[in-house]
Design a protein around this motif. Structure first.
Motif, PDB file in Angstrom:
ATOM      1  N   GLU A   1       4.856  -4.410  -1.021  1.00 39.71           N
ATOM      2  CA  GLU A   1       4.564  -3.457   0.051  1.00 39.71           C
ATOM      3  C   GLU A   1       3.807  -4.429   1.412  1.00 39.71           C
ATOM      4  OE1 GLU A   1       3.211   0.205  -2.682  1.00 39.71           O
ATOM      5  OE2 GLU A   1       1.769  -1.192  -2.202  1.00 39.71           O
ATOM      6  N   ALA A   2       3.305  -5.283   1.147  1.00 38.28           N
ATOM      7  CA  ALA A   2       2.966  -6.142   2.117  1.00 38.28           C
ATOM      8  C   ALA A   2       4.090  -6.722   3.208  1.00 38.28           C
ATOM      9  CB  ALA A   2       1.929  -7.244   1.786  1.00 38.28           C
TER      10      ALA A   2
ATOM     11  N   TYR B   1       8.762  -8.068  -8.491  1.00 37.80           N
ATOM     12  CA  TYR B   1       8.080  -6.856  -9.165  1.00 37.80           C
ATOM     13  C   TYR B   1       8.652  -6.448 -10.213  1.00 37.80           C
ATOM     14  CZ  TYR B   1       7.437  -2.023  -9.372  1.00 37.80           C
ATOM     15  OH  TYR B   1       7.191  -0.661  -9.960  1.00 37.80           O
ATOM     16  N   ALA B   2      10.098  -6.065 -10.020  1.00 46.66           N
ATOM     17  CA  ALA B   2      10.783  -5.627 -11.330  1.00 46.66           C
ATOM     18  C   ALA B   2      10.528  -6.268 -12.628  1.00 46.66           C
ATOM     19  CB  ALA B   2      12.292  -5.416 -10.881  1.00 46.66           C
TER      20      ALA B   2
ATOM     21  N   ALA C   1       2.051  -7.056  -7.872  1.00 49.08           N
ATOM     22  CA  ALA C   1       3.313  -7.742  -7.452  1.00 49.08           C
ATOM     23  C   ALA C   1       3.759  -6.619  -6.665  1.00 49.08           C
ATOM     24  CB  ALA C   1       4.224  -7.617  -8.632  1.00 49.08           C
ATOM     25  N   LEU C   2       3.464  -5.134  -6.933  1.00 49.73           N
ATOM     26  CA  LEU C   2       4.084  -4.318  -5.992  1.00 49.73           C
ATOM     27  C   LEU C   2       3.302  -4.313  -4.668  1.00 49.73           C
ATOM     28  CD1 LEU C   2       5.657  -1.675  -5.441  1.00 49.73           C
ATOM     29  CD2 LEU C   2       3.718  -0.425  -6.338  1.00 49.73           C
ATOM     30  N   ARG C   3       2.125  -4.703  -4.856  1.00 48.61           N
ATOM     31  CA  ARG C   3       1.124  -4.914  -3.486  1.00 48.61           C
ATOM     32  C   ARG C   3       1.923  -6.077  -2.748  1.00 48.61           C
ATOM     33  NH1 ARG C   3      -3.358  -4.057  -6.835  1.00 48.61           N
ATOM     34  NH2 ARG C   3      -3.627  -6.192  -7.299  1.00 48.61           N
ATOM     35  N   VAL C   4       2.362  -7.089  -3.193  1.00 46.71           N
ATOM     36  CA  VAL C   4       2.933  -8.204  -2.491  1.00 46.71           C
ATOM     37  C   VAL C   4       4.373  -7.534  -1.731  1.00 46.71           C
ATOM     38  CG1 VAL C   4       4.296 -10.197  -2.611  1.00 46.71           C
ATOM     39  CG2 VAL C   4       2.109  -9.904  -3.856  1.00 46.71           C
TER      40      VAL C   4
ATOM     41  N   PRO D   1      11.594  -0.234  -1.536  1.00 41.13           N
ATOM     42  CA  PRO D   1      11.475  -0.141   0.111  1.00 41.13           C
ATOM     43  C   PRO D   1      12.859  -0.621   0.713  1.00 41.13           C
ATOM     44  CG  PRO D   1       9.719  -1.249  -0.917  1.00 41.13           C
ATOM     45  CD  PRO D   1      10.534  -1.244  -2.065  1.00 41.13           C
ATOM     46  N   ALA D   2      12.954   0.241   1.911  1.00 45.62           N
ATOM     47  CA  ALA D   2      14.292  -0.188   2.597  1.00 45.62           C
ATOM     48  C   ALA D   2      14.568  -1.553   2.874  1.00 45.62           C
ATOM     49  CB  ALA D   2      14.377   0.743   3.791  1.00 45.62           C
ATOM     50  N   LEU D   3      13.418  -2.345   3.071  1.00 46.52           N
ATOM     51  CA  LEU D   3      13.796  -3.704   3.413  1.00 46.52           C
ATOM     52  C   LEU D   3      14.537  -4.627   2.245  1.00 46.52           C
ATOM     53  CD1 LEU D   3      12.808  -6.329   4.711  1.00 46.52           C
ATOM     54  CD2 LEU D   3      10.860  -6.778   3.601  1.00 46.52           C
TER      55      LEU D   3
END
Length: 341
Positions: free
Chosen positions: A112-113, A306-307, A107-110, A333-335
């Protein structure tokens, strides 16, 4: 973008087939452009009678099909990461059923992508945010009339569990809805979890720890408890009561059809989540279609997905160990800085 948003539906099982029906017959502004499922006979059955739809065995073939402008992912959870990343690579907006990705690392990879791309493309399908009663409860909590929320009491019952359902799935599949609902309703992160296990019900399959009592702590000092009981035998029930400083409010009361027969009267109990939350699913998909046609992405974010996975993983560890287990989240992430919870 075309006059009708062309949607590829990935997965043609119980949930996916219902979304195909919804896009074709209920939602305005969209059409089913492609359906993908490894079981192509099932995909063809879901797409039967829909003009112009193409059927595929592979998800990426559906993403590349003519007329596809957006993606609805309703395949099994382990397939979501690959499908999401493929959609991101093509710049396609996505509505992804929960869990976004079952494992928090994936989920974190998603997350970050999507963050690398610099814009939101994904909405996660936590449909309780679109249920009329839950939305009213959210407004009551946000306007402050009841004071600070102290506790949430949640009930989540299913008539029976499907074959292969595990004790861990009570948390990472079923309670994941309560995890997101609690974060959203309270505007707080869940920081620790404890799982208590009564003696299993005689109606539970051999070896299944059902029911369970799950207790979450939040960073705002609130407590959230969840009774999860997936073999209650009589139907599908979901309730949530917020107890605040100056009062309480409860969503999910049974106000369905009243049946009177043979000297008895009683309320009809839904047997399926697609019945109980039919209106919520309709509103969710309509909101996604409307926003996508306007070039916007709203609703639960990939960070929310992710959370939920990270909290659920902590819950499974707590179930297995019998110990209070802390939740650790990666930096946000800032997004997603302005998307709230």
């Amino acid at each position: 973008m075309s006059e009708l948003l062309g949607v590829a539906v990935l997965g043609a099982g119980h949930m996916g087939a219902d979304h195909v029906r919804r896009l074709d017959r209920v939602v305005s502004g969209a059409r089913v452009a492609a359906v993908a499922d490894p079981d192509t006979a099932r995909a063809k059955e879901a797409a039967a009678g829909i003009e112009g739809v193409t059927v595929h065995a592979e998800a990426e073939a559906a993403l590349d099909a003519p007329g596809v402008e957006a993606v609805l992912i309703a395949s099994p959870g382990p397939a979501h990461e690959e499908a999401l990343l493929a959609a991101f690579a093509r710049g396609l907006p996505v509505l992804c059923e929960k869990p976004m990705v079952p494992e928090s690392e994936g989920a974190l990879r998603v997350v970050e992508a999507e963050a690398r791309g610099g814009r939101r493309l994904a909405q996660v399908g936590f449909m309780r945010r679109y249920d009329a009663e839950y939305r009213r409860l959210k407004r009551v909590l946000d306007d402050g009339r009841l004071g600070r929320p102290l506790m949430l009491h949640c009930v989540h019952r299913n008539a029976s569990s499907p074959p292969g359902f595990t004790s861990a799935m009570l948390i990472d599949s079923s309670v994941s809805h309560e995890i997101d609902a609690a974060r959203w309703l309270l505007g707080q992160e869940l920081t620790a979890v404890t799982v208590l296990r009564p003696r299993p019900s005689g109606g539970a399959p051999q070896g299944l720890l059902d029911p369970q009592f799950v207790l979450f702590e939040t960073d705002g000092g609130a407590l959230v408890d969840v009774e999860i009981f997936v073999n209650c035998g009589f139907g599908y029930q979901v309730r949530c009561e917020a107890v605040c400083e100056h009062g309480s409010a409860r969503a999910g009361e049974d106000h369905g059809l009243l049946l009177t027969t043979a000297g008895t009267a009683g309320a009809e109990v839904p047997q399926d989540y697609l019945v109980r939350f039919a209106d919520a699913y309709d509103r969710e998909v309509q909101a996604w279609v409307d926003a996508t046609r306007q070039g916007r992405v709203t609703g639960p974010t990939a960070w929310d997905g992710y959370a939920a996975s990270a909290v659920a993983e902590a819950g499974v560890r707590a179930l297995e160990s019998g110990l209070r287990t802390s939740v650790a989240l990666a930096p946000r992430p800032a997004l997603y800085a302005d998307t709230g919870r």
